[in-house]
Design a protein around this motif. Sequence first.
Motif, PDB file in Angstrom:
ATOM      1  N   ALA B 209     -23.319  46.458  50.984  1.00  0.00           N
ATOM      2  CA  ALA B 209     -24.687  46.450  51.515  1.00  0.00           C
ATOM      3  C   ALA B 209     -24.953  47.614  52.467  1.00  0.00           C
ATOM      4  O   ALA B 209     -26.110  47.916  52.762  1.00  0.00           O
ATOM      5  N   SER B 213     -28.643  48.459  50.614  1.00  0.00           N
ATOM      6  CA  SER B 213     -29.698  47.655  51.235  1.00  0.00           C
ATOM      7  C   SER B 213     -30.800  48.540  51.794  1.00  0.00           C
ATOM      8  O   SER B 213     -30.587  49.729  52.020  1.00  0.00           O
ATOM      9  N   HIS B 226     -31.504  42.877  52.305  1.00  0.00           N
ATOM     10  CA  HIS B 226     -30.149  42.799  51.761  1.00  0.00           C
ATOM     11  C   HIS B 226     -30.139  43.077  50.268  1.00  0.00           C
ATOM     12  O   HIS B 226     -30.808  42.390  49.494  1.00  0.00           O
TER      13      HIS B 226
END
Lengths: 231, 427
Positions: B209, B213, B226
Amino acid sequence: MQKLLAFALLLYATAPLADEGVGERLAACVACHGKSGEGVRGAEYYPHLAGKPAGYLFEQLKGFRDGRRVNPQMAWLVQFADDTWLREIADYYAALPPRAHAADTGADALTPERRERAERLVREGDPVRNVPACSACHGANLAGLEPGIPATVGLPADYIVAQFGHWRDGVRHAIEPDCMREVARAIAPEDIRAIATWLSQQSNPEGTRPAPAGSFTPPTSCGALHTETTR
Amino acid sequence: MKLRRVFAIAALVLLPFVLAAAAVVGVLFARQGGFAPYRVPHGGGRAVAGDAATIARGEYLARLGDCVACHTTRGGAPLAGGRAFATGIGTVYSSNLTPDRDHGIGDWSADEFAHAMRHGVARRGPLYPVFPYAHFAGVSDADLDAIYAWLRAQPASDFVPPPNRLEAPADSRRALIGWRMLYYRPDQTAPLDPSDRGRYLVEGLGHCAMCHSARGERGSLPPEGHFAGGVIPGVGWYAPPLDSVQLQRYSEQQLADYLRDGTSPHGSAYGPMAEVAYASLRWLTSEDALAIARHLKQIAPSPLRPQPTAVAAQTDASGKGADVYARACADCHGKNGEGENGAYPPLRDAVAVTAPDPINAVRMVLYGGMEVTTTGNPRPHSMPPFVQQLDSAEVAAVVNHIRRTWGGQDSRLTDDDVDAMHGIVID
């Protein structure tokens, strides 16, 4: 006799072919180094690769990957390549016929005095500054020496000048002892351009390959003489 | 007398505001974990097993965490730090993780190491959040201990990374407490369940992430972003969302193979993902790769992810892009962007072509690339750089053509846009 034949056949069967599709995998190299590593005609900067010692090419590829040579485009392309693959790339270009023609750099013709000076430096060096002759290591025909000393004949002048600059500035490193660093630092700056231009105007019409390892002895024991061979 | 009364009234009026402010600070401070993160355990404590099996397991886990990639410079001693990370507030240099007692972490106990990994605070103070401690917080004790054991077994280096170059107030580690109060929520990084192997690796050591993200303000990673995809800070590459929609075209096995091989029938890893594949993912066991693939393919799309565009394929009126495509691209990528399996990636539905940001496509055209060498792809193919052959107007035209035709993107790059994207970003 039969045994010998079988052995020969076995050798033939196991010997790697010159190109098992390596060429088609190296499309990225063609843009600057030419379809067969012969360089690109026109306004040249990039060196030709064809026929240079495999050990030399392997060492340069690793150098770009590991930071001993600096060129963002080269580092970009080889940064995630392992030794096995780089060795194969080096072998591929080493096996191609050396380029015969001189670099087409459009470099200004040298004045007779500068030409004479460049030739003397190439053949005899500069004893005053303790600079060895180019030919003492790169060969009388400047076609290089296996396994680690490249041909300099017909290289683009700007490329040669840039390499001297890189050695002087400490951004290009060869295996220690790094003789070219010492040469680049000892040589008179005004001589670098003269030598580079002269070299760029030389051709290799017979396509002479690098001399076999040990066929002559350079004046100093440079690291390049101990370059790891690819096989 | 008069003045005193004024002060008294002012104090009475301000008191509720001061109390409210103190309450907010208190709540924010509590939400980032209170005082616990700043109580760094020093020395002593547990002994960690240093047997060969533990070290080997630690090596595998450290590879999944990709420690070496960030904590090593090009050509530098492994794990000795010094790699530069460009952020919006300046440059942060990674630290020396080798067992050198003075310059590395040779003096750290297992508890101190685990504390830094979990809380992002070391003895020199809070660590900058380029270090993915929010992800490592969920890693099990046993795994952290194994990584610690492996780190202890590596050669020491006395290399001293350059000092960070940061703007005020970010140059003060105390200011990081403020950042943590605003953006760090350790309750969201509760211990991960190691038996849910895919999720454990993706959200933990894998720290996927960090790139995949959508970032919020000041480099934060808000929960709603996320795995929504986004531009990676510092390097500028676009990382796609990771969810069931994005990964629909991959079967689980294809995705697992892509992670380990760096290549797939849908495309190859390039840019920062190539580095991840080379330094980290190619070491995955096939079981772990499959577990990761299974987990990724069932992630629900984030509300912030770019919606797949319904724009119908549009053609370029001038025909210039199609012209450049036919001349420079079609030989490998095919007349209809179909590519050639095992050699040239298809362009239809490729990330660079469907992404809302054109940067990946422009960079690939300008500087080409070579696939990473992996066990599954030991002799990779490469794409030539076109920066010498095509001018910026031609690059803009061909990228617009590709993204309009096969990506559903209303791409309107100009030569100025392409000029602004010039430059190889390397380390």
